[in-house]
Design an enzyme around this catalytic site. Structure first.
Site, mmCIF file in Angstrom:
data_model
loop_
_atom_site.group_PDB
_atom_site.id
_atom_site.type_symbol
_atom_site.label_atom_id
_atom_site.label_comp_id
_atom_site.label_asym_id
_atom_site.label_seq_id
_atom_site.Cartn_x
_atom_site.Cartn_y
_atom_site.Cartn_z
ATOM 1 N N SER A 160 0.840 -1.194 0.000
ATOM 2 C CA SER A 160 0.000 0.000 0.000
ATOM 3 C C SER A 160 0.872 1.241 0.000
ATOM 4 C CB SER A 160 -0.894 0.004 1.247
ATOM 5 O OG SER A 160 -1.454 1.286 1.484
ATOM 6 N N TYR A 185 -0.430 -0.574 10.596
ATOM 7 C CA TYR A 185 -0.730 -0.917 9.203
ATOM 8 C C TYR A 185 0.401 -0.463 8.290
ATOM 9 C CZ TYR A 185 -3.081 -1.054 4.677
ATOM 10 O OH TYR A 185 -3.394 -1.314 3.364
#
Length: 326
Positions: A160, A185
């Site tokens: 990501s 994350y």
């Protein structure tokens, strides 16, 4: 630091779809594993790869649910895989190796949405790092004999643009000193990139190349589907009526567009001599260390230096081995 992060001019764009990227590419006889390949962009990548002729196995914690989600896609099977459970990972890999089928493409796609409260696996490891990185690291190492047997294989880690926002927390990777779900994350996504960099360095001579892929932001995937309507609206991902805002040039994509860079990494002949790179919008990303905030109108996603640092990549590989052995 020298690097390979230079766009190659693939001819595709941020709006290209998985089918467009695979047009003219024949994958008959190719064996593929896609973790989490039954939902969101993972399912779309599975569908497109099967359409191109590949035989795909989907790893899922609930194979029955996966088979239901994959109904109508011929040439795909589902097997149990829980990335939070080392025994489940070993069992999945063991079954695969017993089949003696070479593995041409491994797509590490499954991901854990950021839990609001700190969660840990049975070993005490922070859940996102354990699932998004460490589980895939263990799986990939276990499948190395099958990857070697392909005599030309690719490992694709779905990451990501969040990798820009955190290096590895070397002194506290499991957030023992305080939990931040967004930092956790981001750390796990940086780990996905560093893993691809070091894998390519170690295994390229065996014909195994590594890639990290930013698919864009796809509304409705499990990772952002957990966010409330107000949060999605504030991020500029849905309009006032709750409909997804599609703007691929700004990183907001359909599932078909989101899966495109995944299958580009998995199968494009344009990458035949390139590995250990971070991809976005169906091309190699440029390097960008300019601090830019994430806003509703701007989703910075180019790769940052800390995510491709070769020293960090080696250090993470060694740390990951130690964590698996602990």
């Amino acid at each position: 630091m020298t690097h390979k992060q230079h766009p190659i001019g693939s001819g595709f764009t941020a709006a290209s779809t998985a089918d467009e990227v695979l047009a003219g590419i024949e994958l008959a006889g190719k064996n593929v594993i896609v973790t989490g390949g039954h939902s969101g962009i993972g399912r779309e990548a599975t569908r497109a790869l099967v359409k191109a002729g590949a035989s795909v196995t989907v790893g899922s914690r609930d194979p029955g649910r996966a088979r239901t989600a994959l109904a109508g896609i011929e040439g795909v099977e589902a097997d149990r895989l829980d990335l939070m459970d080392p025994a489940s990972i070993d069992a999945f890999a063991g079954r695969r190796l017993t089949s003696r089928r070479p593995l041409h493409i491994l797509i590490n796609c499954a991901g854990l949405p950021a839990p609001e409260k700190l969660e840990r696996d049975a070993r005490g490891y922070e859940a996102q790092f354990a699932t998004n990185h460490l589980g895939h690291f263990q799986l990939t190492l276990a499948l190395l004999p099958a990857l070697r047997a392909a005599h030309g294989a690719r490992v694709v880690n779905v990451t990501s643009g969040a990798q820009r926002f955190s290096d590895i927390r070397w002194d506290d990777p499991h957030f023992d000193d305080g939990y931040d779900p967004h930092a956790a994350y981001a750390q796990s996504k940086t780990a996905n990139v560093l893993f691809a960099v070091e894998l390519d360095r170690r295994w390229a001579e065996d014909g195994i190349r590594g890639y990290a892929v930013h698919p864009g932001v796809v509304v409705g995937t499990n990772l952002n589907g957990a966010a409330g309507q107000d949060s999605l609206r504030a991020m500029g991902l849905i309009d006032a009526s709750g409909r997804p805002i599609i703007d691929p040039e700004r990183g907001k994509k359909t599932p078909q567009q989101g899966a495109a860079t995944i299958v580009f990494a998995a199968a494009s002949p344009l990458l035949a001599e390139i590995g250990g790179v971070y991809l976005k919008d169906n091309d190699v990303s440029r390097l960008d260390d300019e601090p830019r905030p994430l806003t509703a109108q701007s989703i910075p996603s180019e790769v940052a230096s800390h995510s491709i640092d070769p020293r960090s990549a080696r250090r993470l590989w060694e740390l990951s081995e130690k964590l698996l052995d602990a």
